[in-house]
Motif scaffolding. Structure first.
Motif, PDB file in Angstrom:
ATOM      1  N   SER A  12       0.838  -1.196   0.000  1.00  0.00           N
ATOM      2  CA  SER A  12       0.000   0.000   0.000  1.00  0.00           C
ATOM      3  C   SER A  12       0.876   1.250   0.000  1.00  0.00           C
ATOM      4  O   SER A  12       2.052   1.207   0.354  1.00  0.00           O
ATOM      5  N   GLU A  13       0.277   2.371  -0.386  1.00  0.00           N
ATOM      6  CA  GLU A  13       1.004   3.649  -0.330  1.00  0.00           C
ATOM      7  C   GLU A  13       1.386   3.983   1.103  1.00  0.00           C
ATOM      8  O   GLU A  13       2.435   4.556   1.354  1.00  0.00           O
ATOM      9  N   GLU A  14       0.536   3.610   2.055  1.00  0.00           N
ATOM     10  CA  GLU A  14       0.834   3.857   3.461  1.00  0.00           C
ATOM     11  C   GLU A  14       2.081   3.098   3.898  1.00  0.00           C
ATOM     12  O   GLU A  14       2.917   3.639   4.631  1.00  0.00           O
ATOM     13  N   SER A  15       2.232   1.868   3.453  1.00  0.00           N
ATOM     14  CA  SER A  15       3.425   1.112   3.844  1.00  0.00           C
ATOM     15  C   SER A  15       4.679   1.659   3.155  1.00  0.00           C
ATOM     16  O   SER A  15       5.763   1.631   3.727  1.00  0.00           O
ATOM     17  N   LYS A  16       4.521   2.182   1.951  1.00  0.00           N
ATOM     18  CA  LYS A  16       5.659   2.816   1.277  1.00  0.00           C
ATOM     19  C   LYS A  16       6.094   4.068   2.051  1.00  0.00           C
ATOM     20  O   LYS A  16       7.286   4.312   2.238  1.00  0.00           O
ATOM     21  N   ARG A  17       5.129   4.847   2.523  1.00  0.00           N
ATOM     22  CA  ARG A  17       5.466   6.022   3.341  1.00  0.00           C
ATOM     23  C   ARG A  17       6.156   5.605   4.634  1.00  0.00           C
ATOM     24  O   ARG A  17       7.076   6.269   5.108  1.00  0.00           O
ATOM     25  N   ARG A  61       6.247 -11.247  -3.087  1.00  0.00           N
ATOM     26  CA  ARG A  61       7.628 -10.868  -3.418  1.00  0.00           C
ATOM     27  C   ARG A  61       7.619  -9.654  -4.342  1.00  0.00           C
ATOM     28  O   ARG A  61       8.426  -8.736  -4.168  1.00  0.00           O
ATOM     29  N   GLU A  62       6.734  -9.634  -5.329  1.00  0.00           N
ATOM     30  CA  GLU A  62       6.647  -8.478  -6.236  1.00  0.00           C
ATOM     31  C   GLU A  62       6.302  -7.195  -5.486  1.00  0.00           C
ATOM     32  O   GLU A  62       6.902  -6.151  -5.743  1.00  0.00           O
ATOM     33  N   LEU A  63       5.333  -7.268  -4.570  1.00  0.00           N
ATOM     34  CA  LEU A  63       4.967  -6.098  -3.773  1.00  0.00           C
ATOM     35  C   LEU A  63       6.147  -5.611  -2.934  1.00  0.00           C
ATOM     36  O   LEU A  63       6.430  -4.410  -2.876  1.00  0.00           O
ATOM     37  N   LEU A  64       6.824  -6.535  -2.294  1.00  0.00           N
ATOM     38  CA  LEU A  64       7.971  -6.192  -1.455  1.00  0.00           C
ATOM     39  C   LEU A  64       9.085  -5.576  -2.289  1.00  0.00           C
ATOM     40  O   LEU A  64       9.635  -4.526  -1.940  1.00  0.00           O
ATOM     41  N   LEU A 105       4.909   1.290  10.672  1.00  0.00           N
ATOM     42  CA  LEU A 105       3.826   0.766   9.851  1.00  0.00           C
ATOM     43  C   LEU A 105       3.017   1.908   9.271  1.00  0.00           C
ATOM     44  O   LEU A 105       2.969   2.993   9.846  1.00  0.00           O
ATOM     45  N   GLY A 106       2.357   1.627   8.175  1.00  0.00           N
ATOM     46  CA  GLY A 106       1.394   2.584   7.648  1.00  0.00           C
ATOM     47  C   GLY A 106       0.134   2.557   8.493  1.00  0.00           C
ATOM     48  O   GLY A 106      -0.149   1.564   9.171  1.00  0.00           O
ATOM     49  N   ASN A 107      -0.631   3.650   8.462  1.00  0.00           N
ATOM     50  CA  ASN A 107      -1.824   3.710   9.297  1.00  0.00           C
ATOM     51  C   ASN A 107      -2.951   2.817   8.809  1.00  0.00           C
ATOM     52  O   ASN A 107      -3.843   2.484   9.556  1.00  0.00           O
ATOM     53  N   VAL A 135       3.237   4.666  13.834  1.00  0.00           N
ATOM     54  CA  VAL A 135       2.246   4.506  12.781  1.00  0.00           C
ATOM     55  C   VAL A 135       2.286   5.775  11.932  1.00  0.00           C
ATOM     56  O   VAL A 135       2.014   6.856  12.422  1.00  0.00           O
ATOM     57  N   VAL A 136       2.653   5.605  10.658  1.00  0.00           N
ATOM     58  CA  VAL A 136       2.814   6.734   9.734  1.00  0.00           C
ATOM     59  C   VAL A 136       1.521   6.940   8.977  1.00  0.00           C
ATOM     60  O   VAL A 136       0.970   6.008   8.411  1.00  0.00           O
ATOM     61  N   ARG A 137       1.043   8.203   8.960  1.00  0.00           N
ATOM     62  CA  ARG A 137      -0.160   8.551   8.206  1.00  0.00           C
ATOM     63  C   ARG A 137       0.204   8.813   6.774  1.00  0.00           C
ATOM     64  O   ARG A 137       1.244   9.253   6.438  1.00  0.00           O
TER      65      ARG A 137
END
Length: 137
Positions: A12-17, A61-64, A105-107, A135-137
């Motif tokens: 997710s974009e949240e996990s990338k942040r 694996r692709e997502l990671l 972690l992403g929120n 927890v990153v927003r």
């Protein structure tokens, strides 16, 4: 003292942040980032879904790789170590928490309800991890 930061990655974009935040943090304090993606075979109504394990693992694996490659390009000097783990996300991340100085972690992730402030995984980890959780927003 160098820090060991665990970043939960679900694509997710949240996990990338969250991974970006972790990379920026260790740039300032020193250390490394373990980028962790946890995958499992989902069960619905008591039955395993027909997607083979090898396909689920490949997708995870692709997502990671996609997430870590993007953040490595922004922070080339940061030691980011991707790791794919099979299991239940909360159990696996809680299990890694005693070895971490911090977990990031992403929120909310892919399973979030619209408008939900904090995802269920992040909320559970805030309560059960044995290290500080950001927890990153």
């Amino acid at each position: 003292m160098p820090q060991t930061v665990v970043a939960g990655i679900d694509g997710s974009e949240e996990s990338k942040r969250a991974l970006r935040w972790a990379a920026e943090y260790v740039t300032k304090v020193g250390g490394l980032v373990h980028a962790i993606t946890v995958w499992h075979q989902p069960v619905q109504f008591g039955y395993r879904l027909p997607t083979p394990d090898s396909e689920l693992e490949r997708r995870a694996r692709e997502l990671l790789d996609k997430t870590t490659d993007a953040v490595r390009a922004e922070f080339p000097k940061v030691d980011i170590r991707p790791r794919l783990v099979r299991g239940h996300v909360v159990d696996e991340l809680v299990g890694l928490s005693p070895q971490a100085d911090m977990m990031v972690l992403g929120n909310k992730g892919h399973g979030a309800f619209t408008g939900m402030m904090v995802g269920s995984v992040a909320l559970k980890l805030v309560h059960h991890a044995r290290c500080p959780v950001l927890v990153v927003r």
